[in-house]
Design a protein around this motif. Structure first.
Motif, PDB file in Angstrom:
ATOM      1  N   ASN A  29      33.737  34.677  19.155  1.00 50.21           N
ATOM      2  CA  ASN A  29      34.671  33.613  19.487  1.00 50.21           C
ATOM      3  C   ASN A  29      33.961  32.629  20.428  1.00 50.21           C
ATOM      4  OD1 ASN A  29      34.678  34.797  22.019  1.00 50.21           O
ATOM      5  ND2 ASN A  29      36.635  35.804  21.731  1.00 50.21           N
ATOM      6  N   THR A  30      34.664  31.611  20.837  1.00 51.32           N
ATOM      7  CA  THR A  30      34.060  30.576  21.677  1.00 51.32           C
ATOM      8  C   THR A  30      33.480  31.159  22.951  1.00 51.32           C
ATOM      9  OG1 THR A  30      35.630  28.974  20.800  1.00 51.32           O
ATOM     10  CG2 THR A  30      34.489  28.367  22.816  1.00 51.32           C
ATOM     11  N   GLU A  31      34.186  32.051  23.597  1.00 47.37           N
ATOM     12  CA  GLU A  31      33.696  32.658  24.840  1.00 47.37           C
ATOM     13  C   GLU A  31      32.383  33.400  24.609  1.00 47.37           C
ATOM     14  OE1 GLU A  31      35.015  36.011  28.128  1.00 47.37           O
ATOM     15  OE2 GLU A  31      36.484  35.315  26.670  1.00 47.37           O
ATOM     16  N   PHE A  32      32.284  34.110  23.492  1.00 44.58           N
ATOM     17  CA  PHE A  32      31.056  34.829  23.155  1.00 44.58           C
ATOM     18  C   PHE A  32      29.884  33.864  23.001  1.00 44.58           C
ATOM     19  CE2 PHE A  32      28.278  36.230  19.618  1.00 44.58           C
ATOM     20  CZ  PHE A  32      27.639  37.286  20.260  1.00 44.58           C
ATOM     21  N   TYR A  33      30.097  32.761  22.286  1.00 39.46           N
ATOM     22  CA  TYR A  33      29.016  31.804  22.081  1.00 39.46           C
ATOM     23  C   TYR A  33      28.564  31.198  23.410  1.00 39.46           C
ATOM     24  CZ  TYR A  33      29.879  32.244  17.120  1.00 39.46           C
ATOM     25  OH  TYR A  33      30.008  32.748  15.856  1.00 39.46           O
ATOM     26  N   TYR A  34      29.509  30.920  24.304  1.00 38.29           N
ATOM     27  CA  TYR A  34      29.142  30.355  25.602  1.00 38.29           C
ATOM     28  C   TYR A  34      28.423  31.373  26.477  1.00 38.29           C
ATOM     29  CZ  TYR A  34      31.743  26.230  24.267  1.00 38.29           C
ATOM     30  OH  TYR A  34      32.180  25.110  23.605  1.00 38.29           O
ATOM     31  N   GLN A  35      28.745  32.655  26.313  1.00 46.86           N
ATOM     32  CA  GLN A  35      27.999  33.690  27.023  1.00 46.86           C
ATOM     33  C   GLN A  35      26.554  33.717  26.542  1.00 46.86           C
ATOM     34  OE1 GLN A  35      30.315  37.258  26.352  1.00 46.86           O
ATOM     35  NE2 GLN A  35      30.989  37.251  28.485  1.00 46.86           N
ATOM     36  N   LEU A  36      26.353  33.589  25.243  1.00 42.25           N
ATOM     37  CA  LEU A  36      24.990  33.561  24.698  1.00 42.25           C
ATOM     38  C   LEU A  36      24.230  32.342  25.212  1.00 42.25           C
ATOM     39  CD1 LEU A  36      25.485  34.652  20.974  1.00 42.25           C
ATOM     40  CD2 LEU A  36      24.829  36.039  22.940  1.00 42.25           C
ATOM     41  N   ILE A  37      24.891  31.199  25.254  1.00 45.85           N
ATOM     42  CA  ILE A  37      24.257  29.986  25.754  1.00 45.85           C
ATOM     43  C   ILE A  37      23.841  30.173  27.212  1.00 45.85           C
ATOM     44  CG2 ILE A  37      24.672  27.567  26.387  1.00 45.85           C
ATOM     45  CD1 ILE A  37      26.408  27.428  23.798  1.00 45.85           C
ATOM     46  N   SER A  38      24.664  30.861  27.989  1.00 41.68           N
ATOM     47  CA  SER A  38      24.352  31.049  29.410  1.00 41.68           C
ATOM     48  C   SER A  38      23.113  31.910  29.618  1.00 41.68           C
ATOM     49  CB  SER A  38      25.546  31.660  30.143  1.00 41.68           C
ATOM     50  OG  SER A  38      25.704  33.023  29.823  1.00 41.68           O
ATOM     51  N   ILE A  39      22.754  32.719  28.630  1.00 39.96           N
ATOM     52  CA  ILE A  39      21.545  33.537  28.726  1.00 39.96           C
ATOM     53  C   ILE A  39      20.308  32.650  28.645  1.00 39.96           C
ATOM     54  CG2 ILE A  39      20.187  35.350  27.600  1.00 39.96           C
ATOM     55  CD1 ILE A  39      22.896  36.594  26.772  1.00 39.96           C
ATOM     56  N   GLY A  40      20.412  31.573  27.897  1.00 41.59           N
ATOM     57  CA  GLY A  40      19.304  30.623  27.811  1.00 41.59           C
ATOM     58  C   GLY A  40      18.320  30.956  26.704  1.00 41.59           C
ATOM     59  N   LEU A  41      17.079  30.630  26.933  1.00 41.24           N
ATOM     60  CA  LEU A  41      16.052  30.780  25.907  1.00 41.24           C
ATOM     61  C   LEU A  41      15.624  32.227  25.676  1.00 41.24           C
ATOM     62  CD1 LEU A  41      13.789  27.748  26.876  1.00 41.24           C
ATOM     63  CD2 LEU A  41      15.465  27.882  25.033  1.00 41.24           C
ATOM     64  N   GLY A  42      16.097  33.134  26.488  1.00 37.94           N
ATOM     65  CA  GLY A  42      15.656  34.517  26.392  1.00 37.94           C
ATOM     66  C   GLY A  42      16.395  35.344  25.371  1.00 37.94           C
TER      67      GLY A  42
END
Length: 64
Positions: A29-42
């Motif tokens: 869901n949207t929250e999951f995608y934003y969590q992935l984005i917060s991890i960054g390039l790693g």
């Protein structure tokens, strides 16, 4: 490892030199995608492919 993304997170391959493999059983869901984005390039999304495609779309929109 110390801050799981989701309670279903399971380590498939131990982390060595900063690299490892995690498995999650979720409905993205949207929250999951934003969590992935917060991890960054790693992070690299291996499968499902549609999650990777959605991430690319979100990042392209952010760039614009």
């Amino acid at each position: 490892i110390t801050k799981p993304i989701h309670q279903s997170q399971r380590i498939v391959q131990d982390f060595q030199n900063g690299c490892g493999l995690l498995e999650l059983h979720i409905i993205p869901n949207t929250e999951f995608y934003y969590q992935l984005i917060s991890i960054g390039l790693g992070i690299t999304i291996i499968e499902p492919v549609y999650v990777s495609e959605i991430m690319k779309s979100i990042l392209n929109k952010m760039q614009q």
